[in-house]
Design a protein around this motif. Structure first.
Motif, short mmCIF file in Angstrom:
data_model
loop_
_atom_site.label_atom_id
_atom_site.label_comp_id
_atom_site.label_asym_id
_atom_site.label_seq_id
_atom_site.Cartn_x
_atom_site.Cartn_y
_atom_site.Cartn_z
N GLN A 51 0.44 -4.61 11.43
CA GLN A 51 0.59 -5.54 10.32
C GLN A 51 -0.47 -6.63 10.37
OE1 GLN A 51 4.62 -6.56 11.24
NE2 GLN A 51 5.50 -4.98 9.91
N GLY A 52 -0.77 -7.10 11.58
CA GLY A 52 -1.83 -8.10 11.73
C GLY A 52 -3.16 -7.57 11.25
N LYS A 53 -3.46 -6.32 11.62
CA LYS A 53 -4.74 -5.75 11.19
C LYS A 53 -4.74 -5.49 9.70
CE LYS A 53 -8.45 -2.65 12.33
NZ LYS A 53 -8.99 -1.62 13.25
N PHE A 54 -3.58 -5.14 9.14
CA PHE A 54 -3.51 -4.97 7.68
C PHE A 54 -3.91 -6.26 6.97
CE2 PHE A 54 -1.01 -5.73 3.82
CZ PHE A 54 -1.51 -4.74 3.00
N LEU A 55 -3.36 -7.38 7.41
CA LEU A 55 -3.72 -8.67 6.81
C LEU A 55 -5.21 -8.95 6.99
CD1 LEU A 55 -0.69 -10.80 8.06
CD2 LEU A 55 -1.14 -10.12 5.69
N HIS A 56 -5.71 -8.66 8.17
CA HIS A 56 -7.14 -8.84 8.47
C HIS A 56 -8.02 -8.04 7.51
CE1 HIS A 56 -10.58 -9.42 11.30
NE2 HIS A 56 -10.90 -8.19 10.91
N LEU A 57 -7.69 -6.76 7.35
CA LEU A 57 -8.49 -5.90 6.48
C LEU A 57 -8.37 -6.30 5.01
CD1 LEU A 57 -7.73 -2.43 8.11
CD2 LEU A 57 -9.82 -3.78 8.31
N LEU A 58 -7.18 -6.73 4.63
CA LEU A 58 -6.98 -7.16 3.25
C LEU A 58 -7.86 -8.37 2.95
CD1 LEU A 58 -5.50 -7.04 0.55
CD2 LEU A 58 -3.62 -8.31 1.61
N LEU A 59 -7.90 -9.32 3.86
CA LEU A 59 -8.73 -10.51 3.65
C LEU A 59 -10.22 -10.14 3.59
CD1 LEU A 59 -6.88 -13.00 6.00
CD2 LEU A 59 -6.88 -13.01 3.51
N LEU A 60 -10.62 -9.22 4.44
CA LEU A 60 -12.01 -8.76 4.39
C LEU A 60 -12.32 -8.12 3.04
CD1 LEU A 60 -12.55 -7.11 7.91
CD2 LEU A 60 -13.55 -9.26 7.09
N SER A 61 -11.39 -7.34 2.53
CA SER A 61 -11.64 -6.57 1.31
C SER A 61 -11.73 -7.46 0.07
CB SER A 61 -10.56 -5.50 1.12
OG SER A 61 -9.31 -6.08 0.83
N ILE A 62 -11.11 -8.64 0.10
CA ILE A 62 -11.19 -9.54 -1.06
C ILE A 62 -12.15 -10.71 -0.81
CG2 ILE A 62 -8.85 -8.94 -1.81
CD1 ILE A 62 -7.94 -11.70 -0.76
N ASN A 63 -12.90 -10.63 0.29
CA ASN A 63 -13.85 -11.70 0.64
C ASN A 63 -13.18 -13.06 0.66
OD1 ASN A 63 -16.21 -9.99 0.81
ND2 ASN A 63 -16.15 -9.87 -1.43
N ALA A 64 -12.02 -13.11 1.30
CA ALA A 64 -11.23 -14.34 1.32
C ALA A 64 -11.91 -15.43 2.15
CB ALA A 64 -9.85 -14.06 1.89
N LYS A 65 -11.66 -16.65 1.72
CA LYS A 65 -12.19 -17.81 2.44
C LYS A 65 -11.07 -18.76 2.86
CE LYS A 65 -15.70 -21.44 2.08
NZ LYS A 65 -16.77 -22.04 1.23
N ARG A 66 -9.99 -18.81 2.07
CA ARG A 66 -8.90 -19.74 2.37
C ARG A 66 -7.56 -19.01 2.32
NH1 ARG A 66 -8.90 -25.04 2.14
NH2 ARG A 66 -7.07 -25.17 0.78
N VAL A 67 -6.74 -19.25 3.34
CA VAL A 67 -5.44 -18.60 3.47
C VAL A 67 -4.37 -19.64 3.73
CG1 VAL A 67 -4.06 -16.97 4.81
CG2 VAL A 67 -6.48 -16.50 4.40
N LEU A 68 -3.24 -19.48 3.06
CA LEU A 68 -2.07 -20.31 3.29
C LEU A 68 -1.04 -19.47 4.02
CD1 LEU A 68 -0.33 -22.89 2.77
CD2 LEU A 68 0.36 -21.82 0.60
N GLU A 69 -0.57 -19.95 5.18
CA GLU A 69 0.46 -19.24 5.93
C GLU A 69 1.70 -20.13 6.03
OE1 GLU A 69 0.80 -16.40 9.77
OE2 GLU A 69 -0.14 -18.34 10.17
N VAL A 70 2.80 -19.64 5.52
CA VAL A 70 4.06 -20.38 5.56
C VAL A 70 4.92 -19.78 6.67
CG1 VAL A 70 6.07 -21.13 4.25
CG2 VAL A 70 3.90 -20.78 3.07
N GLY A 71 4.94 -20.45 7.81
CA GLY A 71 5.62 -19.94 8.99
C GLY A 71 4.64 -19.20 9.87
N SER A 72 4.28 -19.78 11.03
CA SER A 72 3.21 -19.19 11.84
C SER A 72 3.66 -18.81 13.25
CB SER A 72 2.02 -20.14 11.92
OG SER A 72 0.86 -19.50 12.38
#
Length: 228
Positions: A51-72
């Motif tokens: 799941q962690g890698k899924f989030l990682h790959l998703l962010l790479l695929s959309i060229n993300a720069k800013r992420v909001l995490e609610v509960g870390s």
């Protein structure tokens, strides 16, 4: 062994088999899990490596720069996501518990991601309410906190995530109990309330992906913010 235990063992084995090919050994992330457990935090409820890698790959695929995490929790997912961002990217992690926040900062520092992760302490809803609409928009929000406030978190995420951005809400499968009319668990009710809200929201498109693996039977909701 009960049928439930057999299923859990099968799912975990399948997850770990695929991970052995697709996720490289990572002493830093292993250490994050160990340190989190050693500090008395239930690291078992953190996202899995897949799941962690899924989030990682998703962010790479959309060229993300800013992420909001609610509960870390202990920062495991925050580190996975921070690694996908450019040098000037940022994960803003909201965390209620001071112990958790301390551990997040320790783990993030050990992972070399201090410049990319900002921890905001206190009730997430209050932190979200304090964020103005004019703030630079996030590309993705990952909601993984108390399920009773899922809808409130989602509403704030909608206004803070850019149009065309993504909102992911974790743990919405709840072992199938969401569809069980006899279940009155507050976390289950929180998921149901979110589903009802999204059903009548013309501004988002969403779907639930149910999952099995080392975390058992669960799932996540994937929403596209700003439907045309």
């Amino acid at each position: 062994m009960s049928s439930t235990d057999a299923n859990l063992a099968l799912w975990a084995r399948a997850d770990e088999y695929h991970d052995s090919f697709l996720i490289k050994p990572d002493p830093i992330l292993d250490s994050v899990q160990e340190k989190t457990k050693a500090r008395g935090i239930d690291y078992e409820i953190a996202v899995s490596p897949a799941q962690g890698k899924f989030l990682h790959l998703l962010l790479l695929s959309i060229n993300a720069k800013r992420v909001l995490e609610v509960g870390s929790l202990g920062g495991y997912s925050a580190i996975w996501m921070a690694r996908a961002l450019p040098a000037d990217g940022k994960v803003v992690a909201l965390e209620l518990e001071d112990l958790h926040a301390d551990v997040i900062e320790e783990n993030v520092k050990a992972a070399g991601q201090t410049e990319k992760v900002r921890v905001i302490r206190g009730p997430a809803l209050q932190s979200l309410e304090a964020m103005p609409d004019s703030t630079e928009k996030f590309d993705l929000a990952f909601i993984d906190a108390d399920k009773e406030n899922n809808t409130n978190y989602f509403i704030h995420a909608k206004r803070l995530v850019r149009k065309g951005g993504i909102i992911i809400v974790d743990n919405v499968g709840r072992r199938g109990r969401v569809a069980d009319p006899t279940s009155t668990d507050s976390s289950v009710e929180g998921v149901r309330a979110l589903l009802r809200y999204i059903k009548d929201d013309p501004e988002v498109e969403a779907t639930t992906i149910h999952t099995v693996g080392v975390k058992g039977f669960d799932g996540f909701l994937y929403a596209y913010n700003g439907k045309n």
